[in-house]
Design an enzyme around this catalytic site. Sequence first.
Site, PDB file in Angstrom:
ATOM      1  N   LYS A 216       0.823  -1.223   0.000  1.00 43.60           N
ATOM      2  CA  LYS A 216       0.000   0.000   0.000  1.00 43.60           C
ATOM      3  C   LYS A 216       0.855   1.271   0.000  1.00 43.60           C
ATOM      4  CE  LYS A 216      -4.126  -2.084   2.095  1.00 43.60           C
ATOM      5  NZ  LYS A 216      -3.656  -3.439   2.401  1.00 43.60           N
ATOM      6  N   ARG A 217       1.889   1.320  -0.820  1.00 44.79           N
ATOM      7  CA  ARG A 217       2.715   2.510  -0.900  1.00 44.79           C
ATOM      8  C   ARG A 217       2.030   3.587  -1.725  1.00 44.79           C
ATOM      9  NH1 ARG A 217       4.824  -0.434   2.608  1.00 44.79           N
ATOM     10  NH2 ARG A 217       7.051  -0.891   2.669  1.00 44.79           N
TER      11      ARG A 217
END
Lengths: 406, 406
Positions: A216-217
């Site tokens: 989830k960058r």
Amino acid sequence: MAGVVATNTTLTRPTSVAAHPVSAQAGGLSGRPLTARAAEVVALVRDRAGDALAVIGSGGVMDVDDALALSDAGADLVQVYTGLVYGGPALVRRIAAEPRRGPARGPLGRRGRRERRGGRVRHFGLRLQEATDRLGTLCVGVDPHPPLLAEWGLPDDADGLARFADACVEAFAGQVAVVKPQSAFFERHGSRGVAVLERLLADLRGTGTLSLLDVKRGDIGSTMQAYADAYLRDDAPLAADAITVSPFLGAGSLAPALDLARATGRGVFVLALTSNAEGPGVQHAVPAGGGSVAGDVVATVAARNAGLDGVPARPGDVGLVVGATVGDAVQRLGLDLAASGAPLLAPGLGAQGATVDDLAGVFGAAAHLVLPTSSRDLLRHGPTPGPLREAGQALAARCSAALRHP
Amino acid sequence: MAGVVATNTTLTRPTSVAAHPVSAQAGGLSGRPLTARAAEVVALVRDRAGDALAVIGSGGVMDVDDALALSDAGADLVQVYTGLVYGGPALVRRIAAEPRRGPARGPLGRRGRRERRGGRVRHFGLRLQEATDRLGTLCVGVDPHPPLLAEWGLPDDADGLARFADACVEAFAGQVAVVKPQSAFFERHGSRGVAVLERLLADLRGTGTLSLLDVKRGDIGSTMQAYADAYLRDDAPLAADAITVSPFLGAGSLAPALDLARATGRGVFVLALTSNAEGPGVQHAVPAGGGSVAGDVVATVAARNAGLDGVPARPGDVGLVVGATVGDAVQRLGLDLAASGAPLLAPGLGAQGATVDDLAGVFGAAAHLVLPTSSRDLLRHGPTPGPLREAGQALAARCSAALRHP
């Protein structure tokens, strides 16, 4: 001996044909059920043979992409059998029209060939389709959270993580379509934990199992480029087949990851509608142009997938994360997920309350694009690999049945 | 010798008094300018003395928190001088009313004392205030991106990263209030890069320099808890004084990080309005209850800071990220940043186009809460530590002047 022809037929019964009467019969299958397995075997033969032998790839070559897959896997020549029966001589012409590429020799193995510079990459969507056709529509989450480590009798440290990861590889590699490690649980143990993650990703790669790293960058500019480099480059220590990304800084800010993923044959799953209660406050919010934040994410992803020059029926390379517990939100927000061509990673099965039967209702016409993911509910069958594997395969079969033949 | 009294006065001239005529005079300063330095010296003395000596802490004890800071730093007793002049005997009564705590003896050092279990933690907002009072209002970003590594003559690998990090520690530790490593550039090099980050954070901790790790993590439930554990626990290999987080899954989903940060005296900066062009599509969007996504983030953060039982004038523990390039968005969206009590991390200085003079305009009444951050524009003065340090100190002084005395 001058060379090897690989393969002929397969005795496996991929999920895609499990419902067909033929699958109960004895004997080998040709055609589509053989495609992915043929590429694996060609890669294996090439890795062992090095430059010493010619390798002729054969098995399930039904279209141009399949032929290129065998070439990328290391074949010097490609044969067509079943594809010729159904596709006729035009198939040969189309394959022959592809620019000639010498096989990438040397000790690179399958991954190096598949993604080598200058060669044509095999798009993630295609690889995902093949994997789910063969092994069922399921992504297994590897979430070594502290209570689970304790349940498995493992210490909450990097050694415990490593043993957890090994058990998951033994149970799931080559058995399910996609394995999804959750980065947070490795980061908890600092660089030693990240080293375990590195090895897990390498092990999955070595067995030809698709990895989807849940990180989830999300960032901007050269920082987003650095995250892309970290997970989507061929030579990155933490290279995965796909990652998740978060669009709080705008879906457009994710471009460096989407561009790099396209170039290296990888996938990116963008958060759209998540399975938690707090998500709608952001994801349903209305931007200046109307619609919803989630709708804008879907539109960005759809535009990316529309740019693919491949077969439109297969999943695109840019996916979406849409929770299996979002109820009627997809309809209420007017999201046309089917048209986006996005593979749809759907968390929420089991622990979060969604059932396999809910999937068709939530996703409607996009059901064929859904990749359900389950973690806790499967992992509680560990630590012995056998029961883990059986639980994974059983769930994969149920998901495939619900989504492919609803 | 039975013990040590530390300290007396300081010859340093913190930024907070740089504008005052007294700072040009020779001689030692008492009172507030001495507070942070006294705690450092007490910690140093306690670390060297172990249990062999009594340590009496003195210097800049103007309120209860200052006394507790000396106690946490390892003092057996606390003296008041200047504080007594201004605060009168009531100060003594307030300090004495605090529950008695035995000093935490042993080789823990300053950090172990500050955050020890059962002891009262020193809140991040207070520590930030002290650091900026003493060293100026600036956060230096450590962004070892590939072109910069090349400019510094360093290889783009873990060794290059390590040398880059060492130069930054030499230049900035103890010289600027906050150092902000950008995690993406370390993750690029896998577990070896993360090991460099680990060491950088430890080096900053060892020099008493506040670290703000820019990770922009965001997830739900036990995964969010795992991210919190990874960066905000005392014993985490990657423990930082503060981190950035991303609220795409709803600000409420960040609770595990905010809770843990409060418990361990750490800070969390939540993305609200970012400095890039694509940000408003999400951040200005209107949720069901009206307002804006950014406004909801600000409200969540304000509620957290309002729960602090400390002095309301100082910054809270939960911060916001608001780009210095957002123009009049703060006003247009009606965000009351000043009332949130949130320290405001403001990227965008320099490379992204904002100037120091823009800061007061963008932030208005909240200017005193702003922590501007600069990376590329400072780092181009490297790799020699001297010019880096001078550039950092000069920018810090300019930022302090613009924000504290606008």
